[in-house]
Design a protein around this motif. Structure first.
Motif, mmCIF file in Angstrom:
data_model
loop_
_atom_site.group_PDB
_atom_site.id
_atom_site.type_symbol
_atom_site.label_atom_id
_atom_site.label_comp_id
_atom_site.label_asym_id
_atom_site.label_seq_id
_atom_site.Cartn_x
_atom_site.Cartn_y
_atom_site.Cartn_z
ATOM 1 N N ARG A 271 0.501 -1.460 0.592
ATOM 2 C CA ARG A 271 -0.012 0.301 -0.030
ATOM 3 C C ARG A 271 1.272 1.599 0.327
ATOM 4 N NH1 ARG A 271 -4.252 -0.699 4.690
ATOM 5 N NH2 ARG A 271 -5.330 -3.347 3.857
ATOM 6 N N ARG A 272 1.719 1.551 -0.596
ATOM 7 C CA ARG A 272 2.711 2.447 -0.498
ATOM 8 C C ARG A 272 2.268 3.914 -0.860
ATOM 9 N NH1 ARG A 272 7.895 2.222 2.364
ATOM 10 N NH2 ARG A 272 7.477 4.231 1.940
ATOM 11 N N LEU A 273 2.765 5.071 -0.809
ATOM 12 C CA LEU A 273 2.723 5.583 -1.837
ATOM 13 C C LEU A 273 3.842 5.971 -2.653
ATOM 14 C CD1 LEU A 273 0.668 7.700 0.022
ATOM 15 C CD2 LEU A 273 -0.472 6.624 -1.488
ATOM 16 N N ASP A 274 3.874 6.030 -3.856
ATOM 17 C CA ASP A 274 5.845 5.940 -4.679
ATOM 18 C C ASP A 274 5.085 6.940 -5.614
ATOM 19 O OD1 ASP A 274 3.960 4.063 -6.517
ATOM 20 O OD2 ASP A 274 5.326 3.219 -6.549
ATOM 21 N N ILE A 522 1.515 14.611 3.238
ATOM 22 C CA ILE A 522 2.812 13.830 2.984
ATOM 23 C C ILE A 522 3.162 12.586 3.752
ATOM 24 C CG2 ILE A 522 5.171 14.882 2.828
ATOM 25 C CD1 ILE A 522 4.408 17.803 3.165
ATOM 26 N N GLY A 523 3.007 11.661 2.863
ATOM 27 C CA GLY A 523 3.283 9.966 3.881
ATOM 28 C C GLY A 523 3.550 9.205 3.629
ATOM 29 N N ASP A 534 -6.193 15.559 -0.639
ATOM 30 C CA ASP A 534 -5.942 17.143 -2.122
ATOM 31 C C ASP A 534 -5.038 16.491 -3.042
ATOM 32 O OD1 ASP A 534 -8.921 17.891 -1.810
ATOM 33 O OD2 ASP A 534 -8.796 19.258 -0.089
ATOM 34 N N ILE A 535 -4.290 16.723 -2.331
ATOM 35 C CA ILE A 535 -2.552 16.436 -2.617
ATOM 36 C C ILE A 535 -1.752 15.084 -2.300
ATOM 37 C CG2 ILE A 535 -0.561 17.173 -3.861
ATOM 38 C CD1 ILE A 535 -1.909 19.924 -4.198
ATOM 39 N N ILE A 536 -1.379 13.937 -2.581
ATOM 40 C CA ILE A 536 -0.231 13.394 -2.067
ATOM 41 C C ILE A 536 0.905 13.454 -2.960
ATOM 42 C CG2 ILE A 536 -0.347 10.900 -1.631
ATOM 43 C CD1 ILE A 536 -3.314 10.183 -1.851
ATOM 44 N N LEU A 537 1.861 13.371 -1.513
ATOM 45 C CA LEU A 537 3.098 14.207 -2.101
ATOM 46 C C LEU A 537 3.606 12.310 -1.637
ATOM 47 C CD1 LEU A 537 3.529 17.173 -0.919
ATOM 48 C CD2 LEU A 537 3.075 16.680 -3.123
#
Length: 672
Positions: A271-274, A522-523, A534-537
């Motif tokens: 489930r990583r944000l990349d 930011i995660g 709204d924005i994912i970094l």
């Protein structure tokens, strides 16, 4: 102190020491399987044989023999060597030749000692003993034919964990180690028996056949699954962390680790944000870093400078990330910083009032303990181990809150926090007469507004501060030191209606309250915070960056980077540094070293590993009131599921299995 002679060298040993301890003080290595420094003496394996004069002309088990004045101890005589070789031969009679396929290979005490004391061949020609496998849950893999009956696992469960789940059946050659009714071991420290097992009888089920120890890169780190700050070692191969093991630190975790801290590491790859995402027309769409930064800058410019941006820190972030975000927010003219995601709003002007002042080692010596609104077994399993030691030493324990099984004798006083204003006579007398009284205030107690009432309790003596707050988030004390405690808590930040909210891995916030704010997450995991953003970094997890953490007792510790972050994910501070350029402000650092230096200049305590000095405890009523003017009822505890408390754990398949089987009672395929 008795004086003994070990292999011709005369030394003094402490009163009550054993011959084995005397030999180790003299620098001699004594082989052993059943003896362990933190467990009671069993004297099962007989591997620690030495020759002692005066005494019978035969080898004796050094672990169970007291050291007395005038003893002459030989650890290297021919008699001793022959006796140890005989014991090893007997141990290997029934031990299978599993080394090539055994996960203990390379870390096995039996392997190491058989290299030194093993014979070249066996004189035994009978059939080997075989034992059916036992089921000990989703974490422990058993191959009980390898068991040498050292009983370390039995003694750990009974003495350290306080849960009598593992024991022995039958006698002699038929003896078998098993769990009660062959059910899963259900306590929060069960996997420590894997480290204790000197052979391959108990190994890690999730780690089975994954790697050999010499393949792995070992990195010193800190466990972020709770606020204890357990010292751990991350073992990685390539870009993947394969396991976490405890490091010895007698002041913090001794040599134990909670099951969650040990096994949630498989969640680091799931489930990583990349990559960067931006919400367009209600749906998250892939985007570039430049596009995301421009969107944030545009949103920020549409509002006035004051209160236009806020930062909310999650439970797993390091101090450097929080300081970088604070510097950015302050440079934009805002003071909106918060780390208490669930809405608590206690004042944190004096950090001694929100610290675990007794220290973990010190709480063992307390003789009267009042626990208010804390399910310690789930919030900090290793603190519960310390409390069990205190109870075994005679401490009286009282608990305010709904019932839970504390693993030691304790009296429950009901769930009304108002009882603190007028304690029952037996409790007040116990605290007043105790030489080292203590109160432990948990998250539910803070939420019920019990901070001021707890501060008024008589738990201070000369040289002893018995007032303790037990936090559950690895980032909490560091955040409080850096000012992440806005007056009024999250509610005030919601009321300020900032145009941009930076969520630093904040997954426990009710984001629906932020309405028109641009939520920038930011995660590192696609968890609750990312779903609302709204924005994912994409950022780095704790294993993918250097960082400073402060545990609930105010101990500053440093974790090292084990692996690189996946895909386009970046270390948090670099994201915030680039965002500062996009927003047109200067933050004063361009490298991690500069960031750390600026943080230490602002908060010097964060630059020195060890306990931070928070000064004297304030008097009750002096700006430390809890979140409610009137003490409320403690209806429940914040943690509902021990295994799923953070984004990494919720992404972990192992933690999901533990939750399903051990918390919710589901029968999994592996258990059938």
């Amino acid at each position: 102190m008795p004086t003994v002679t070990v292999d011709g060298a005369e030394i003094e040993v402490p009163n009550g020491a054993t011959v084995l301890q005397a030999c180790e003080l003299a620098g001699k290595e004594i082989p052993r399987f059943c003896y362990h420094e933190r467990l009671s003496i069993a004297g099962n394996c007989r591997m620690c044989l030495v020759e002692v004069k005066p005494g019978p002309p035969k080898p004796q088990a050094s672990c169970a023999l007291p050291a007395t004045e005038g003893q002459e101890i030989r650890t290297d005589s021919e008699m001793v060597r022959k006796a140890r070789e005989g014991v090893m031969e007997f141990l290997l009679i029934n031990h299978p030749l599993d080394c090539p396929i055994c996960d203990q290979g390379g870390e096995c005490d039996l392997q190491d000692q058989s290299m030194h004391y093993g014979r070249g061949a066996s004189r035994y020609h009978e059939n080997k003993r075989a034992v059916t496998e036992k089921y000990m849950g989703p974490l422990i893999k058993t191959v009980m034919t390898r068991c040498i009956h050292c009983t370390r696992c039995v003694r750990f469960s009974e003495e350290i964990a306080g849960v009598d789940e593992i024991g022995a059946l039958y006698r002699g050659e038929d003896m078998q180690i098993t769990t009660y009714l062959e059910q899963a071991a259900e306590h929060e420290l069960s996997a420590n028996v894997i480290d204790l097992c000197p052979v391959g009888a108990l190994t890690s089920r999730p780690y089975a056949f994954e790697a050999r120890p010499w393949e792995l890169k070992k990195t010193l780190s800190i466990d972020v699954s709770d606020a204890v700050g357990s010292n751990i070692r991350l073992d990685a191969r390539g870009r993947e962390v394969l396991r976490a093991l405890p490091r010895v630190n007698d002041e913090v975790n001794e040599e134990w680790l909670s099951d969650k801290g040990r096994y949630m590491v498989d969640g680091l790859t799931r489930r990583r944000l990349d990559r960067v995402w931006i919400r367009k027309k209600g749906k998250l769409q892939p985007a570039s870093w430049d596009e995301a930064f421009k969107a944030i800058a545009k949103a920020h410019k549409t509002s006035g400078p004051q209160g236009s941006i806020a930062a909310i820190a999650g439970d797993l972030v390091d101090c450097e990330t929080m300081f970088a975000a604070k510097t950015l927010v302050n440079a934009l003219g805002s003071e909106l910083l918060e780390g208490r995601q669930t809405g608590m709003s206690y004042a944190a002007d004096n950090l001694a009032a929100v610290n675990f002042n007794s220290t973990f080692a010190g709480i063992e010596t307390a003789d009267a303990i009042l626990i208010v609104g804390s399910h310690v077994r789930w919030e900090a399993p290793l603190v519960n181990v310390r409390l069990r030691k205190a109870a075994k030493a005679g401490a009286k324990v009282f608990i305010v809150g709904p019932y839970w099984d504390p693993t030691y004798p304790a009296e429950f006083l009901g769930d009304d926090a108002g009882i603190l204003e007028k304690l029952p006579k037996n409790v007040s007398e116990a605290l007043e007469k105790a030489e080292r009284p203590a109160v432990i205030l948990g998250g539910a107690g803070l939420a019920a507004g019990a901070l001021d009432a707890a501060l008024a309790l008589p738990v201070q003596r000369d040289g002893w501060n018995g007032f303790n707050v037990l936090h559950m988030a690895a980032s909490r004390m560091g955040g409080l030191m850096l000012g992440y405690a806005h007056k009024g808590g999250i509610a005030d930040i919601v009321e300020a209606a900032p145009r941009v909210v930076l969520a630093l891995g904040a997954d426990e916030v009710d984001w629906s309250r932020f309405g028109e704010s641009l939520k920038v997450y930011i995660g590192h995991h696609g968890d609750k915070g990312a779903h609302a953003a709204d924005i994912i970094l994409p950022a780095a997890a704790y294993s993918e960056k250097d960082g400073t953490y402060v545990n609930t007792e105010g101990r500053v510790q440093f974790a090292e980077k084990a692996v690189f972050a996946p895909g386009d994910a970046r270390e948090d501070w670099t994201i915030l540094r680039a965002l500062a350029d996009a927003l047109g402000v200067s933050v004063g650092f361009d490298s991690f070293a500069q960031l750390q230096a600026a943080m230490i200049a602002a908060v010097p305590a964060l630059g020195e590993e060890g306990l931070a000095d928070y000064g004297a405890l304030p008097k009750a009523g002096k700006g430390v009131k809890g979140s409610g003017a009137k003490l409320g009822r403690i209806a429940g505890y914040p943690i509902k599921d021990f295994y799923l408390t953070n984004a990494i754990a919720r992404a972990s398949l192992v933690m999901q299995e533990c939750s399903a089987e051990l918390i919710h009672g589901q029968v999994l395929e592996a258990a059938e």
